[in-house]
Design a protein around this motif. Structure first.
Motif, PDB file in Angstrom:
ATOM      1  N   ARG A 316     -11.092  -5.547   2.119  1.00 29.61           N
ATOM      2  CA  ARG A 316     -10.189  -6.564   2.666  1.00 29.61           C
ATOM      3  C   ARG A 316     -10.634  -7.972   2.308  1.00 29.61           C
ATOM      4  NH1 ARG A 316      -5.890  -3.963   5.166  1.00 29.61           N
ATOM      5  NH2 ARG A 316      -6.504  -1.859   5.713  1.00 29.61           N
ATOM      6  N   LYS A 414       3.844 -10.470   4.773  1.00 29.67           N
ATOM      7  CA  LYS A 414       3.207  -9.169   4.966  1.00 29.67           C
ATOM      8  C   LYS A 414       3.494  -8.725   6.394  1.00 29.67           C
ATOM      9  CE  LYS A 414       0.881  -5.628   4.623  1.00 29.67           C
ATOM     10  NZ  LYS A 414      -0.108  -5.084   5.314  1.00 29.67           N
ATOM     11  N   GLY A 449       4.013   4.091   5.295  1.00 27.44           N
ATOM     12  CA  GLY A 449       2.732   4.300   5.964  1.00 27.44           C
ATOM     13  C   GLY A 449       2.765   5.443   6.952  1.00 27.44           C
ATOM     14  N   ALA A 454       1.289   1.264   9.800  1.00 27.89           N
ATOM     15  CA  ALA A 454       2.181   1.162   8.649  1.00 27.89           C
ATOM     16  C   ALA A 454       2.310  -0.295   8.250  1.00 27.89           C
ATOM     17  CB  ALA A 454       3.548   1.751   8.993  1.00 27.89           C
TER      18      ALA A 454
HETATM   19  O1  C5P Z   1      -1.491  -2.992   5.154  1.00 24.63           O
HETATM   20  P1  C5P Z   1      -1.679  -2.264   6.427  1.00 24.63           P
HETATM   21  O2  C5P Z   1      -3.116  -2.059   6.775  1.00 24.63           O
HETATM   22  O3  C5P Z   1      -0.909  -2.813   7.563  1.00 24.63           O
HETATM   23  O4  C5P Z   1      -1.078  -0.823   6.135  1.00 24.63           O
HETATM   24  C1  C5P Z   1      -1.082   0.222   7.057  1.00 24.63           C
HETATM   25  C2  C5P Z   1      -0.671   1.509   6.362  1.00 24.63           C
HETATM   26  O5  C5P Z   1       0.641   1.370   5.809  1.00 24.63           O
HETATM   27  C3  C5P Z   1      -1.566   1.898   5.199  1.00 24.63           C
HETATM   28  O6  C5P Z   1      -1.690   3.283   5.225  1.00 24.63           O
HETATM   29  C4  C5P Z   1      -0.782   1.475   3.988  1.00 24.63           C
HETATM   30  O7  C5P Z   1      -1.097   2.270   2.867  1.00 24.63           O
HETATM   31  C5  C5P Z   1       0.651   1.712   4.426  1.00 24.63           C
HETATM   32  N1  C5P Z   1       1.590   0.829   3.707  1.00 24.63           N
HETATM   33  C6  C5P Z   1       2.589   1.392   2.916  1.00 24.63           C
HETATM   34  N2  C5P Z   1       3.471   0.599   2.240  1.00 24.63           N
HETATM   35  C7  C5P Z   1       3.379  -0.752   2.315  1.00 24.63           C
HETATM   36  C8  C5P Z   1       2.372  -1.344   3.112  1.00 24.63           C
HETATM   37  C9  C5P Z   1       1.485  -0.521   3.797  1.00 24.63           C
HETATM   38  O8  C5P Z   1       2.675   2.618   2.826  1.00 24.63           O
HETATM   39  N3  C5P Z   1       4.237  -1.495   1.651  1.00 24.63           N
END
Ligand code: C5P
Ligand code: C5P
Ligand code: ZN
Length: 491
Positions: A316, A414, A449, A454
């Motif tokens: 990160r 985001k 996600g 997600a």
């Molecule tokens: O980015 P973040 O930590 O919030 O993502 C949480 C989960 O959602 C992760 O498993 C990530 O792979 C998934 N995700 C996704 N598509 C995106 C953003 C995040 O599948 N566009």
């Protein structure tokens, strides 16, 4: 779909055979993996397996697999591709960008399309009736392939445990890993003598933090008067008479004797019960801990939960390469660099959390969800972690999903969504909500996600509409029948 282990292992075996041919033919192999701890563990496993075979390979760690990235790499020359901890959710994009390029996908996210063309070999638990959210992680899938690539790769199973823990797959009774994670990966790691699984006091920082600090930072379970309260934690420990120092060194929970651990554990549970914490929650302070036996006591790499946090901090902070190097064995300068990254990462998380607490207008509570928009106060890679921490430490309302926003450096927004096990049990699936809401918003929005965690990226200015759609989808899910909860561990 019924679970078919044999088929799943055959898929892993076949993918290993495919990669084996690339290695023998001295092909250039290009590995892409995800930046969180599961993705870095997966990259470390594949990297170590390829390195041990003397393969020619390059590795890249990315935040998100999208069309722009795929179109970029497709023009960088002919080669073989491996994607780990990502790829299945973007299978349709891979299909159209990497036409005819030999490709292996090692993932545990739900595949976006059913059938793949012949050049793509996908190993994914969802194809064989397993659930990728808690039965095996991206690193676990990578391990199943790696163990076929070399005779002595079983030691890499410990990294697959780190990956599974990083993706919060320890969903069994007392935070135990389940199913394929437990029956194959933990088993292999224990047999290779690199891992020990034991039931113990399950606070974060068992190996590295002074005891009062470990208790102070414990938020799951949340212990009123001790969590977030250094004086409270110190006075609790002095009441029960546990020696906090050994000479001038702070002692850690891992270093306590069996008798002292028993004493601490009984005192903690009694303390919580007296404060009306439900027995089940109080007892959850005792749980499964996974120790990497070959790492030094007191190192961040000794406890699988701490290891995964260290990796997550690297990823990160856009230093995924440092994390992968540690997974591949660096214990020198890059390990020390990772410690510094972790320190800075923690500082930024604390800063983000205090912004959330102090800027009282930042959280908006809606009927079915809560939301905050950090704009540029929290970076896009941290907003998800902060949303999780705020939820687990009860800064946010525990009973409602949170949808958090942050501006991205490329002018978009985001989205990170997080919730708890109990909300999921009422039928909520945040990954579906992200995916469907993005479809409805369009304009290049992409989301997906897991049920519990997600994310998405959407255009600026569409936040309010996104929340309205998400709330409508949530209402629909809450009216639906329940998910079957994962089975609890038998042994
Ligand atoms: O980015 P973040 O930590 O919030 O993502 C949480 C989960 O959602 C992760 O498993 C990530 O792979 C998934 N995700 C996704 N598509 C995106 C953003 C995040 O599948 N566009
Ligand atoms: O990419 P994706 O599978 O890998 O990552 C899942 C993300 O969701 C991880 O960053 C993990 O920390 C987060 N997560 C969470 N709370 C949960 C489960 C997962 O924040 N209860
Ligand atoms: Zn993962």
């Amino acid at each position: 779909m019924t679970k078919n282990l044999e088929r799943f292992l055959e898929l892993a075996d076949a993918a290993a055979g495919y990669i084996d041919d690339w290695i023998s033919a001295k092909e250039q192999i290009f590995v892409t993996s995800h930046l969180d701890s599961d993705g870095l563990s997966a990259a470390g496993i594949i990297g170590a397996a390829l390195h041990r075979r003397g393969a020619y390979f390059q590795l890249r760690i990315i935040r998100q697999l999208d069309r722009a990235y795929l179109s970029n790499i497709s023009t960088e020359g002919p080669r073989r591709y491996i994607f780990s901890d990502l790829g299945s959710g973007q299978l349709h994009h891979i299909e159209s960008a990497l036409i005819d390029a030999p490709t292996v996908i090692l993932d545990h996210h739900p595949p976006s399309i059913k059938n793949t063309s012949k050049n793509i070999r996908q190993v994914n638990p969802h194809l064989c009736g397993f659930d990728g959210t808690h039965e095996i992680s991206g690193a676990g899938v990578a391990y199943l392939v790696a163990r076929h690539l070399g005779a002595s790769n079983e030691d890499l199973a410990a990294l697959a445990v780190v990956g599974a823990i990083g993706d919060v797959q320890d969903r069994g009774e007392k935070h135990t890993l389940l199913s394929l994670n437990k029956d194959i990966i933990v088993e292999d790691a224990v047999a290779a003598d690199v891992l020990e699984a034991a039931t113990d006091i399950r606070v974060f920082g068992r190996e590295t933090r002074p005891i009062h600090k470990a208790l102070q930072y414990t938020s799951d379970p949340f212990i009123p008067g001790i969590s977030n309260d250094s004086e409270g934690a110190l006075s609790f420990l002095s009441d029960i008479g546990i020696e906090l120092k050994d000479g001038d060194r702070w002692r850690t929970i891992a270093s306590l004797s069996k008798e002292e651990k028993r004493q601490l554990n009984t005192a903690l549970i009694t303390y919580m019960l007296k404060r009306n914490i439900p027995a089940r929650e109080a007892q959850s302070i005792i749980g499964r801990v996974y120790t990497l036996k070959r790492e030094n006591p007191g190192s961040f790499l000794r406890d699988a939960r701490e290891f995964s946090t260290l990796l997550n901090a690297c990823g990160r902070s856009d230093q995924g390469g440092v994390g992968v190097a540690i997974c591949m064995g660096d214990r020198g300068s890059l390990y020390r660099k990772a410690e510094a990254i972790l320190k800075e990462h923690r500082r930024q998380l604390a800063e983000g959390l205090s912004w959330l607490v102090e800027d009282s207008g930042s959280v908006e509570s809606r009927r079915l969800l809560q939301t905050f928009h950090s704009r540029d106060k929290i970076t896009e890679t941290l907003v998800g972690s902060i949303a999780s921490m705020a939820l687990f430490s009860r800064i946010l309302d525990w009973t409602k999903p949170v949808i958090a926003f942050a501006f991205t450096t490329d002018g978009r927004v985001k989205v990170s969504a997080r919730t708890t096990q109990s909300v999921i049990k009422s039928g909520v699936h945040l990954g579906e909500i992200m995916r469907l809401a993005c479809e409805e918003i369009g304009s290049g929005s992409e989301g997906g996600g897991h049920s519990i965690a997600a994310g998405a990226t959407i255009p600026r200015g569409s936040e309010e509409r996104f929340l309205e759609i998400a709330e409508r989808l949530l209402a629909k899910q809450l009216g639906q029948t329940k998910e079957v909860p994962p089975p609890s561990e038998g042994a």
